[in-house]
Motif scaffolding. Sequence first.
Motif, PDB file in Angstrom:
ATOM      1  N   ALA A 104       0.918  -1.172   0.096  1.00  0.00           N
ATOM      2  CA  ALA A 104       0.041  -0.009   0.052  1.00  0.00           C
ATOM      3  C   ALA A 104       0.838   1.368  -0.156  1.00  0.00           C
ATOM      4  N   ILE A 105       0.724   2.016  -1.111  1.00  0.00           N
ATOM      5  CA  ILE A 105       1.738   3.392  -1.053  1.00  0.00           C
ATOM      6  C   ILE A 105       0.687   4.586  -0.796  1.00  0.00           C
ATOM      7  N   THR A 121      -2.279   9.701 -10.783  1.00  0.00           N
ATOM      8  CA  THR A 121      -3.255   8.772 -11.146  1.00  0.00           C
ATOM      9  C   THR A 121      -2.927   7.924 -12.447  1.00  0.00           C
ATOM     10  N   SER A 122      -2.350   8.465 -13.441  1.00  0.00           N
ATOM     11  CA  SER A 122      -1.686   7.979 -14.468  1.00  0.00           C
ATOM     12  C   SER A 122      -0.911   6.844 -14.314  1.00  0.00           C
ATOM     13  N   PRO A 126      -3.471   1.525  -7.505  1.00  0.00           N
ATOM     14  CA  PRO A 126      -4.338   1.975  -6.369  1.00  0.00           C
ATOM     15  C   PRO A 126      -3.841   2.521  -5.312  1.00  0.00           C
ATOM     16  N   LEU A 127      -3.301   3.859  -5.415  1.00  0.00           N
ATOM     17  CA  LEU A 127      -2.602   4.593  -4.631  1.00  0.00           C
ATOM     18  C   LEU A 127      -3.703   5.191  -3.281  1.00  0.00           C
ATOM     19  N   THR A 128      -3.194   5.642  -2.489  1.00  0.00           N
ATOM     20  CA  THR A 128      -3.950   6.264  -1.009  1.00  0.00           C
ATOM     21  C   THR A 128      -3.332   7.549  -1.092  1.00  0.00           C
ATOM     22  N   PHE A 129      -4.303   8.841  -1.248  1.00  0.00           N
ATOM     23  CA  PHE A 129      -4.011  10.032  -1.234  1.00  0.00           C
ATOM     24  C   PHE A 129      -4.264  10.560   0.316  1.00  0.00           C
ATOM     25  N   THR A 310       1.402  -6.959  -5.539  1.00  0.00           N
ATOM     26  CA  THR A 310      -0.058  -6.374  -5.692  1.00  0.00           C
ATOM     27  C   THR A 310      -0.179  -5.144  -4.920  1.00  0.00           C
ATOM     28  N   PHE A 311      -0.401  -4.135  -5.780  1.00  0.00           N
ATOM     29  CA  PHE A 311      -0.733  -3.015  -4.872  1.00  0.00           C
ATOM     30  C   PHE A 311      -1.971  -2.633  -4.667  1.00  0.00           C
ATOM     31  N   VAL A 312      -2.365  -2.147  -3.365  1.00  0.00           N
ATOM     32  CA  VAL A 312      -3.632  -2.063  -2.783  1.00  0.00           C
ATOM     33  C   VAL A 312      -3.870  -0.829  -2.052  1.00  0.00           C
TER      34      VAL A 312
END
Length: 319
Positions: A104-105, A121-122, A126-129, A310-312
């Motif tokens: 999770a980034i 977002t490009s 699934p980043l968390t802002f 996997t990015f979550v």
Amino acid sequence: MARKNRYRNTHAKKGGRGGAVILVILIIIALIGGYLAVTTYQETKRRETEREKSKKPLSAERHQIPDKTKKIAPLQETYTAAIIPSTPREQQKKRPMFKVGSVAIVIDDMGASLQELTALTSLDVPLTFSVIPQLPHATEVAETAHNRGYEVMVHLPMEPKGYPQRRLEKNGLLLSLSDEEIDRQVRRYLQLVPHAAGANNHMGSRFTEDSAKMLPVMLVLKQKRLYFLDSKTTPLSVGYSLAHEVGVKSVSRNVFLDNVQEVGAIRVQLQQAAQIARKRGYAIAICHPHKATIEALSQVLPGLKAEGITFVKLSQVVE
């Protein structure tokens, strides 16, 4: 004549004894006075020494006051370490419901512009802002990120060590605030950052060490059913443990990606995050919308995905 001489000798002897007594008394008074003077001097020096000692911790944290003629943005607080080992509680965590090897980034300090959001977002990950409420486009960034399917957090500005020499956003959470004021500030932040699923601390090396001041923050998060990410800007942070005591879902940051804002260094940190994820199931990495960070993410993420990482969203790994 003989009687007269005897009288004179006796009088002289008495006068001599009286002078000796007076001299002894004067010596005693002088000794007492000297003792009192020395004692007073020593006590004064002792108090001065204690005052100097009590000032040392504060002076060690003191930073140069910024030039008020220049507009300087609040500095990102240096984290305790680039990589944080798992806590005993995290090590005892049950088998995760997500895929092993999840990362999770979290992108901190969002809200300055939509351009940063568009660039990130490009990357199609699934980043968390995490959005700072006081930044000019905070609400717009939060709304846009949410509408695009990304997870949003509120980046709580908290008092750092060295404040006020170290600058903090206006209306940040300070130790001098009452519980009612802290409660009111946090609720205001949540209004400015809509759709927030959780929160983490922005700076806060002093504030997050204080359980009494962190408690009203946690109570608001609990009421709103939000999670808490402890950014670990101090090794003495009570954020993670206090959250669990209160009943707020919480997790701690594992890797800080861009403490060194160079593409090569950030690439190395991303590999560290992937290594932790493979070993313990997941990893949480924090970074910022710097150009070097965005470039490093664009270079490394496709390769990590091909290797099975996997990015979550952060909520998927929060306890």
